[in-house]
Design an enzyme around this catalytic site. Structure first.
Site, PDB file in Angstrom:
ATOM      1  N   SER A 143       0.853  -1.184   0.000  1.00  0.00           N
ATOM      2  CA  SER A 143       0.000   0.000   0.000  1.00  0.00           C
ATOM      3  C   SER A 143       0.889   1.234   0.000  1.00  0.00           C
ATOM      4  CB  SER A 143      -0.894   0.021   1.244  1.00  0.00           C
ATOM      5  OG  SER A 143      -1.506   1.290   1.414  1.00  0.00           O
ATOM      6  N   TYR A 156      -1.366  -1.445  10.641  1.00  0.00           N
ATOM      7  CA  TYR A 156      -1.480  -1.722   9.202  1.00  0.00           C
ATOM      8  C   TYR A 156      -0.292  -1.155   8.439  1.00  0.00           C
ATOM      9  CZ  TYR A 156      -3.559  -1.810   4.502  1.00  0.00           C
ATOM     10  OH  TYR A 156      -3.806  -2.037   3.172  1.00  0.00           O
TER      11      TYR A 156
END
Length: 250
Positions: A143, A156
């Site tokens: 990401s 995350y």
């Protein structure tokens, strides 16, 4: 039709929806036989398989929690029993939670870290064994937050940063076995998970689109097209790379 992945077999984890589903369908359209993995959403995985079949492709849905070694072993056994080989692994399964530092629990930490890091490790172990002398391609889904972290996503962001490093290490470790491993780093993408989290359609999406030079939210197909390239022989000299697929969002 450009069948870049003709005669190849791919496992895509977390492929019942979102980016994983987009990659599974793009792989099938490029000629690959696809194992559509899911942990919870059996109906979603079966829908992806049905859509692939309707277009003349081959796919099966296989349940597997990538954080459990026994499940992962069974996932690759079913792949071998059905298709006889493996050429591509996409480590896409993922979970995230918006939570400030004081709200992070042991359970939340392990759920995210185990899915992104342990899951990638277990799947990559089995994939490299199945690749054999032919070699293969592993694609990890990271990401933009691995390099440009967001407040409220501490676990995350850390997990995705680990995925980036995981790729670099294994590219060096597995290169002499003809195994290529690369990372794709999407930005804000129109997925079911992001709708559920309130990102799509909310203020956060507007902010991120405003920072995206190409001026829109990404679609799963945008990521899938680059995944097809990385999985194909056209990317035969590409390994250890982190490719941002985010419309210019960094």
């Amino acid at each position: 039709m450009d069948l870049k992945l003709k005669d190849k077999v791919a496992v895509v984890t977390g492929a019942s929806k979102g980016i994983g589903a987009g990659i599974a369908k793009a792989f099938a359209a490029a000629g690959a036989k696809v194992v559509v993995n899911y942990a919870i959403d059996k109906a979603g995985a079966e829908k992806v398989v049905s859509e692939i079949a309707k277009k003349g492709g081959e796919a099966i849905a296989v349940h597997c929690d990538v954080t459990k070694a026994a499940d992962v072993k069974r996932l690759f056994e079913e792949t071998k029993n059905t298709f006889g080989q493996l050429d591509i692994l996409v480590n896409n399964a993922g979970v995230f939670a918006f939570e400030p530092l004081e709200a992070v629990s042991e359970e939340s930490f392990h759920r995210q870290i185990n899915t992104h890091v342990l899951g990638n490790l277990l799947c990559s172990q089995h994939a490299t064994e199945m690749f054999g002398n032919r070699g293969g391609s592993i694609i990890n889904i990271s990401s933009t937050v691995s390099a440009n972290p967001m407040a409220g996503l501490i676990v995350y962001c850390a997990a995705k940063a680990a995925v980036d490093t995981f790729t670099k290490v294994l590219a060096k470790e597995l290169g002499d076995r003809k195994i290529r491993i690369n990372t794709l780093a999407p930005g804000v993408t129109d997925t079911e998970g992001n709708h559920t989290a309130g990102i799509i359609g909310g203020e956060l999406e507007k902010q991120m689109v405003a920072q995206t030079p190409l001026g829109r939210t990404g679609q799963p197909e945008d990521i899938a097209k680059v995944a097809v390239f990385l999985a194909s022989d056209e990317a035969g000299w590409v390994t250890g790379e982190r490719i941002t697929v985010a419309g210019g969002l960094l």
